[in-house]
Design an enzyme around this catalytic site. Structure first.
Site, short mmCIF file in Angstrom:
data_model
loop_
_atom_site.label_atom_id
_atom_site.label_comp_id
_atom_site.label_asym_id
_atom_site.label_seq_id
_atom_site.Cartn_x
_atom_site.Cartn_y
_atom_site.Cartn_z
N GLU A 72 -0.13 14.95 7.13
CA GLU A 72 -0.79 13.90 7.70
C GLU A 72 0.47 13.19 7.55
O GLU A 72 0.88 12.26 8.40
CB GLU A 72 -1.88 13.95 6.86
CG GLU A 72 -2.04 12.63 7.46
CD GLU A 72 -3.78 12.02 6.78
OE1 GLU A 72 -3.95 13.23 5.78
OE2 GLU A 72 -4.79 11.57 7.31
N ASP A 100 -5.94 2.28 8.16
CA ASP A 100 -7.26 2.39 7.37
C ASP A 100 -7.35 1.29 6.29
O ASP A 100 -7.39 0.28 6.39
CB ASP A 100 -7.74 3.72 6.82
CG ASP A 100 -7.95 4.17 7.73
OD1 ASP A 100 -7.47 4.30 8.80
OD2 ASP A 100 -8.83 5.55 7.61
C1 GLC Z 1 -7.69 8.29 8.69
C2 GLC Z 1 -6.14 7.37 9.67
C3 GLC Z 1 -7.03 7.24 11.27
C4 GLC Z 1 -6.93 8.69 11.83
C5 GLC Z 1 -8.05 9.77 10.94
C6 GLC Z 1 -7.89 10.97 11.11
O1 GLC Z 1 -8.42 7.54 8.79
O2 GLC Z 1 -5.77 6.91 8.84
O3 GLC Z 1 -5.74 6.68 11.97
O4 GLC Z 1 -7.55 9.27 12.77
O5 GLC Z 1 -7.93 9.77 9.90
O6 GLC Z 1 -6.90 11.73 11.21
#
Ligand code: GLC
Length: 427
Positions: A392, A161
């Site tokens: 995460e 992101d």
């Molecule tokens: C964030 C990450 C993305 C992922 C999402 C859910 O937006 O950047 O890659 O898919 O979270 O985990």
């Protein structure tokens, strides 16, 4: 015999299971995400193959008629997440977001077929046409001029992101006066210092506004949307997925599709050269509106090996960068080059380590014969999970686990790799 960490990983996958689909983590991400689900399937495949296939099948239930597999599937309205279905207005059933994410599904399906038996191949059969349509959508809608390089219309499409890769494209976005007030929810769950900034969020929403107002016309987004950038991550993942889809076509006897996939592959091998930044001597992101390169190396640059992309000299240069970057951190692979002034050890995709990217990098490095680098990254990932838990993302210097806890894809990577010497599964 399962180790304590294996049991914990299995518990996390089961706890995040919402009945046929898995959420990435409770509260922060309460819906089904595209590439998260693909990795979840790989994790489930280690102990429940039927459930693994269900994950891919439910994901494809949200495929758009034009072939796009959206990045989020909103199966219920959840006030914990912003921006939800009312902001996207996809006009689809189930409601979803309006762009995609890195297309790892075909590679995951091939892995499940190769690790399974005849019944797994049969389960893949009805998915083949859907995956083919998804790849066609990427090649046609994200590369309308047929350059061989696909673009992304939103930083979220990269799955990385707020990576510095997107700073040059994001800086060019003019936030309209009528964007309106909005209430973020992510910063209520996680320290704002570890999440994207407000200025970035305004721009994310500006792109969504454009998409909503053009009815998510993908060619219009690619040609005239506020943001269109070449991403080494999506490009390399798509190249590898095309190769894996071709293999599936062979296994399934889908002869008609093989020529088409072969053409995509050929074009993409040439197109990825547009991402070679001679100043940095590496694959870098590039603004496809201006031609300007990003000047930083990211973990996605390292997916050149995973795609088998580039010349021998280019891959040799990437291996040198990889070793240099690993020498600068306690735990690899950082999402951004620590030598770059924009590196931030704790801020999401601007520095932290992500287990799923490591998983893909290691796969590619092993295939390219760079086994020492691969081993180092795999070992770092294992140490991170052992000491911090299934977070995460992780600080590459301190090893601290950050973002959401009990995270699906981190647990899945752990299960696929096994927990090393302590675990008989790894043998
Ligand atoms: C964030 C990450 C993305 C992922 C999402 C859910 O937006 O950047 O890659 O898919 O979270 O985990």
């Amino acid at each position: 015999m399962e180790s304590r960490l294996d049991q914990e990983a299995i518990r996390i996958l089961k706890a995040n299971d919402r009945g046929g689909f898995t959420i990435p983590t409770a509260r922060l991400y309460p819906y089904q995400w595209n590439w998260d689900s693909a990795f979840a399937a790989l994790g489930f495949a280690e102990f429940d193959r039927d459930r693994a296939w269900r994950e891919i099948e439910t994901l494809f239930e949200a495929q758009w008629p034009d072939g796009m597999l959206p990045h989020i599937v909103f199966r219920q309205n959840d006030p914990d997440y912003f921006p939800g279905p009312a902001i996207w207005q996809s006009n689809t059933e189930p409601p979803s977001s309006g762009h995609s994410q890195p297309p790892v599904t075909a590679s995951v399906v091939l892995r499940m077929v190769q690790g399974g038996d005849a019944s797994d191949l049969e389960r893949a059969r009805p998915l083949f046409a859907k995956m083919l349509a998804f790849h066609r959508w990427y090649h046609e809608m994200r590369d309308p001029d047929g350059t061989g390089l696909v673009g992304i219309v939103h930083p979220w499409e990269s799955g990385r992101d707020n990576c510095p890769d997107w700073d040059i494209g994001m800086d060019r976005i003019a936030v309209p006066d009528d964007l309106g007030p909005y209430q973020r929810r992510d910063t209520e769950h996680i320290d704002p210092a570890e999440r994207p900034s407000t200025a970035q969020y305004d721009r994310y929403l500006t792109i969504i506004k454009f998409g909503r107002e053009c009815g998510w016309d993908h060619v219009e987004m690619a040609r005239n949307g506020p943001f269109f950038m070449g991403d080494p991550g999506v490009q390399f993942i798509l190249m590898r997925a095309d190769r894996d889809l071709l293999r599936l076509a062979e296994l399934l006897g889908e002869t008609a599709a093989q020529e088409q996939i072969g053409r995509w592959l050929e074009r993409a091998s040439a197109g990825c050269q547009l991402l070679w930044n001679p100043e940095v001597n590496a694959f870098c992101a590039r603004d496809l509106r201006t031609g300007e390169f990003s000047d930083g190396i990211t973990s996605a640059s390292m997916l050149a090996f995973y795609a088998g992309a580039g010349t021998d000299e280019q891959r040799a240069a990437m291996a040198v960068h990889a070793a240099r970057i690993l020498d600068q951190v306690a735990f690899g692979f950082p999402s951004f080059d620590p030598a770059h002034p924009r590196f931030e050890a704790k801020r999401y995709w601007r520095g932290p380590v992500w287990a799923i990217i490591n998983f893909l990098i290691v796969d590619g490095l092993n295939e390219a014969g760079e086994t020492q680098l691969a081993e180092r990254i795999r070992d770092d990932t294992r140490r991170l999970v052992e000491t911090a838990g299934f977070f995460e993302y992780f600080d590459p210097q301190s090893g601290e686990g950050i973002g959401g806890s009990d995270f699906t894809w981190t647990a899945a990577v752990h299960l696929v790799w096994g927990s090393g010497s302590t675990n008989s599964r790894a043998a």
